[in-house]
Design a protein around this motif. Structure first.
Motif, PDB file in Angstrom:
ATOM      1  N   VAL A 252       0.829  -1.202   0.000  1.00  0.00           N
ATOM      2  CA  VAL A 252       0.000   0.000   0.000  1.00  0.00           C
ATOM      3  C   VAL A 252       0.865   1.254   0.000  1.00  0.00           C
ATOM      4  CG1 VAL A 252      -1.722   1.311   1.305  1.00  0.00           C
ATOM      5  CG2 VAL A 252      -1.919  -1.178   1.134  1.00  0.00           C
ATOM      6  N   VAL A 253       1.887   1.270   0.847  1.00  0.00           N
ATOM      7  CA  VAL A 253       2.782   2.428   0.928  1.00  0.00           C
ATOM      8  C   VAL A 253       4.094   1.982   1.547  1.00  0.00           C
ATOM      9  CG1 VAL A 253       1.983   3.165   3.222  1.00  0.00           C
ATOM     10  CG2 VAL A 253       2.944   4.868   1.639  1.00  0.00           C
ATOM     11  N   ASP A 254       5.171   2.656   1.210  1.00  0.00           N
ATOM     12  CA  ASP A 254       6.484   2.395   1.793  1.00  0.00           C
ATOM     13  C   ASP A 254       6.997   3.719   2.334  1.00  0.00           C
ATOM     14  OD1 ASP A 254       9.061   1.765   2.464  1.00  0.00           O
ATOM     15  OD2 ASP A 254       9.691   1.113   0.472  1.00  0.00           O
ATOM     16  N   ILE A 255       6.856   3.909   3.652  1.00  0.00           N
ATOM     17  CA  ILE A 255       7.252   5.190   4.245  1.00  0.00           C
ATOM     18  C   ILE A 255       7.530   5.005   5.733  1.00  0.00           C
ATOM     19  CG2 ILE A 255       4.933   6.002   4.883  1.00  0.00           C
ATOM     20  CD1 ILE A 255       5.799   8.764   3.730  1.00  0.00           C
ATOM     21  N   LEU A 256       8.515   5.764   6.239  1.00  0.00           N
ATOM     22  CA  LEU A 256       8.900   5.732   7.645  1.00  0.00           C
ATOM     23  C   LEU A 256       9.180   4.286   8.063  1.00  0.00           C
ATOM     24  CD1 LEU A 256       6.292   8.402   8.806  1.00  0.00           C
ATOM     25  CD2 LEU A 256       8.772   8.708   8.664  1.00  0.00           C
ATOM     26  N   VAL A 288       0.097  10.884   6.299  1.00  0.00           N
ATOM     27  CA  VAL A 288      -1.291  10.462   6.113  1.00  0.00           C
ATOM     28  C   VAL A 288      -1.474  10.136   4.632  1.00  0.00           C
ATOM     29  CG1 VAL A 288      -3.728  11.087   6.261  1.00  0.00           C
ATOM     30  CG2 VAL A 288      -2.135  11.862   8.032  1.00  0.00           C
ATOM     31  N   VAL A 289      -1.931   8.906   4.347  1.00  0.00           N
ATOM     32  CA  VAL A 289      -2.136   8.445   2.978  1.00  0.00           C
ATOM     33  C   VAL A 289      -3.622   8.567   2.641  1.00  0.00           C
ATOM     34  CG1 VAL A 289      -1.776   6.564   1.336  1.00  0.00           C
ATOM     35  CG2 VAL A 289      -0.252   6.810   3.320  1.00  0.00           C
ATOM     36  N   ILE A 306       4.866   8.486  -2.495  1.00  0.00           N
ATOM     37  CA  ILE A 306       5.145   9.299  -1.311  1.00  0.00           C
ATOM     38  C   ILE A 306       5.665  10.685  -1.659  1.00  0.00           C
ATOM     39  CG2 ILE A 306       5.533   7.271   0.124  1.00  0.00           C
ATOM     40  CD1 ILE A 306       8.536   7.813  -0.052  1.00  0.00           C
ATOM     41  N   ALA A 307       6.023  10.908  -2.924  1.00  0.00           N
ATOM     42  CA  ALA A 307       6.478  12.235  -3.361  1.00  0.00           C
ATOM     43  C   ALA A 307       5.324  13.094  -3.857  1.00  0.00           C
ATOM     44  CB  ALA A 307       7.533  12.097  -4.455  1.00  0.00           C
ATOM     45  N   ASP A 308       4.139  12.521  -3.968  1.00  0.00           N
ATOM     46  CA  ASP A 308       2.963  13.236  -4.472  1.00  0.00           C
ATOM     47  C   ASP A 308       2.130  13.716  -3.285  1.00  0.00           C
ATOM     48  OD1 ASP A 308       0.617  14.122  -5.633  1.00  0.00           O
ATOM     49  OD2 ASP A 308       0.434  12.446  -7.029  1.00  0.00           O
ATOM     50  N   ARG A 313       0.355  13.155   2.586  1.00  0.00           N
ATOM     51  CA  ARG A 313       0.713  14.408   3.251  1.00  0.00           C
ATOM     52  C   ARG A 313       1.670  14.125   4.398  1.00  0.00           C
ATOM     53  NH1 ARG A 313      -3.949  18.428   4.831  1.00  0.00           N
ATOM     54  NH2 ARG A 313      -2.084  19.709   5.047  1.00  0.00           N
ATOM     55  N   ARG A 314       2.614  15.042   4.606  1.00  0.00           N
ATOM     56  CA  ARG A 314       3.587  14.920   5.682  1.00  0.00           C
ATOM     57  C   ARG A 314       3.377  16.043   6.691  1.00  0.00           C
ATOM     58  NH1 ARG A 314       9.301  12.864   3.047  1.00  0.00           N
ATOM     59  NH2 ARG A 314       8.399  11.416   1.507  1.00  0.00           N
TER      60      ARG A 314
END
Length: 387
Positions: A252-256, A288-289, A306-308, A313-314
């Motif tokens: 779903v996402v790759d972050i932190l 927040v995705v 994650i760059a969009d 949002r960060r």
């Protein structure tokens, strides 16, 4: 017959002529008013005005010294742990706390792993970060400690508690009514390499969990959060093999470091933690995705970019510390998203805030276009000629 233009009208011309140019002008004003109202609705209250797009920092407040982990009760009050002490907010939104009591037989518990409120609000689950998970009636704090490896936990229902952790990272489902606390029913749902990250369920019961730290030979990356449909993990309870995080999970996402994970009331996925290694250096923010992106990725579409900023949002409410490691929780009663940086007794509050359309570049541009078109329409009315 000679033609007369309104801008050449003589002073002795009948009043009806004056009314004839005022009427289209008034109609144009009405069009402008309707257009501005439409813009307000579409930009602020329409499909674009999601909770995801409207989250803004609204305030910060101080937690009891030593606060480690927290969650939200069904009435909107925050519950947190300071070692083995349970603190609760005096009332929803008061931002002040009182000690409810001490967890029985906790042995001091200097570094609790998590506290989670059951869906019906009658129990809290606590991880002691040393192989025991306590389940206690709330607010009586009577209960039982179960032997169970863990890093993070999340209730599936009022009886079963999902746990991420264990050796080599597993996801298990602890039955909190097990008769033997030292050997409870706790079947493995997912197996994985790496180390455990967060764990959560969406409103349909689908499971999301993440790799909190990848080793050199791990085929997945730190921060990869994956989706497992409810039918797939429930089949494991009926005898099917445990699911494989690498081959059967949907990214779903790759972050932190994907810890913690959770959903707000709109279905947006929030992500905390941090990745200090592997060259990514993803620290000092929480993410927040967007709900639609989560749904699309879970259904087999592309994972979140994650760059969009329209997809992820960060947030970093602490502008002083440059190495924050945020934990998060959502308060559905108050519509608030809480962020606390590890080791710092300050809670930051985010809430979906309405913003006037002219304050956004898109809203301002649309208003300017509408006003320009209206102005041209007025000039054309005034300069048009009539037989």
């Amino acid at each position: 017959m000679a033609r007369r233009c309104f801008f050449q009208r003589s002073r002795t011309e009948p009043a009806v002529g004056e009314r004839s140019w005022k009427k289209p002008l008034l109609q144009t004003v009405r069009i402008v008013a309707v257009g501005v109202a439409w813009l307000w609705t579409s930009v602020v209250l329409g499909t674009g005005a999601t909770e995801f797009s409207r989250y803004e920092w609204v305030e910060s407040f101080t937690l009891p010294t030593g606060a480690d982990v927290f969650d939200v009760l069904n009435d909107g009050r925050i519950v947190l742990l300071v070692d083995d002490q349970v603190h609760v907010e005096t009332s929803s939104g008061s931002r002040s706390f009182t000690v409810l009591g001490v967890l029985p037989d906790a042995g001091g518990m200097a570094f609790p792993a998590f506290v989670r409120v059951s869906p019906d609000g009658t129990k809290i689950a606590v991880g002691d970060n040393a192989g025991l998970v306590g389940v206690f009636a709330f607010p009586a704090l009577t209960g039982t400690w179960f032997t169970a490896s863990h890093f993070d936990g999340e209730w599936f229902d009022n009886q079963k508690l999902a746990l991420s952790g264990g050796t080599g990272f597993t996801v298990t489902l602890l039955d909190t009514t097990s008769a033997d606390p030292q050997n409870p029913m706790n079947p493995t749902l997912v197996t994985a390499t790496g180390f455990a990250g967060g764990i959560t369920f969406d409103s349909a019961g689908n499971l999301y969990t993440g790799n909190g730290f990848s080793g050199p030979s791990d085929p997945t990356q730190t921060g990869e959060a994956k989706y497992f449909p409810v039918a797939a993990w429930m089949a494991v309870l009926s005898g099917s093999p445990a699911l494989n995080f690498v081959t059967q999970g949907t990214l779903v996402v790759d972050i932190l470091s994907a810890a913690p994970l959770g959903f707000d009331s709109e279905g947006n996925l929030f992500v905390g933690g941090g990745d200090f290694f592997g060259g990514s250096n993803e620290t000092d923010f929480a993410a927040v995705v967007k709900a639609s992106v989560v749904t699309g990725a879970s259904g087999g579409g592309d994972p979140a970019d994650i760059a969009d900023v329209t997809e992820v949002r960060r947030f970093d409410p602490d502008t002083v510390d440059t190495a924050n490691f945020y934990s998060l929780a959502y308060n559905s009663t108050r519509g608030e998203l809480y962020m606390q940086s590890f080791g710092i007794s300050t809670m930051h509050v985010f809430r979906a805030v309405d913003v006037a359309p002219a304050t956004s570049p898109v809203g301002l541009g649309l208003v300017m276009v509408l006003m320009t078109v209206s102005g041209v329409a007025v000039l054309r009315h005034r300069r048009s000629c009539k037989p």
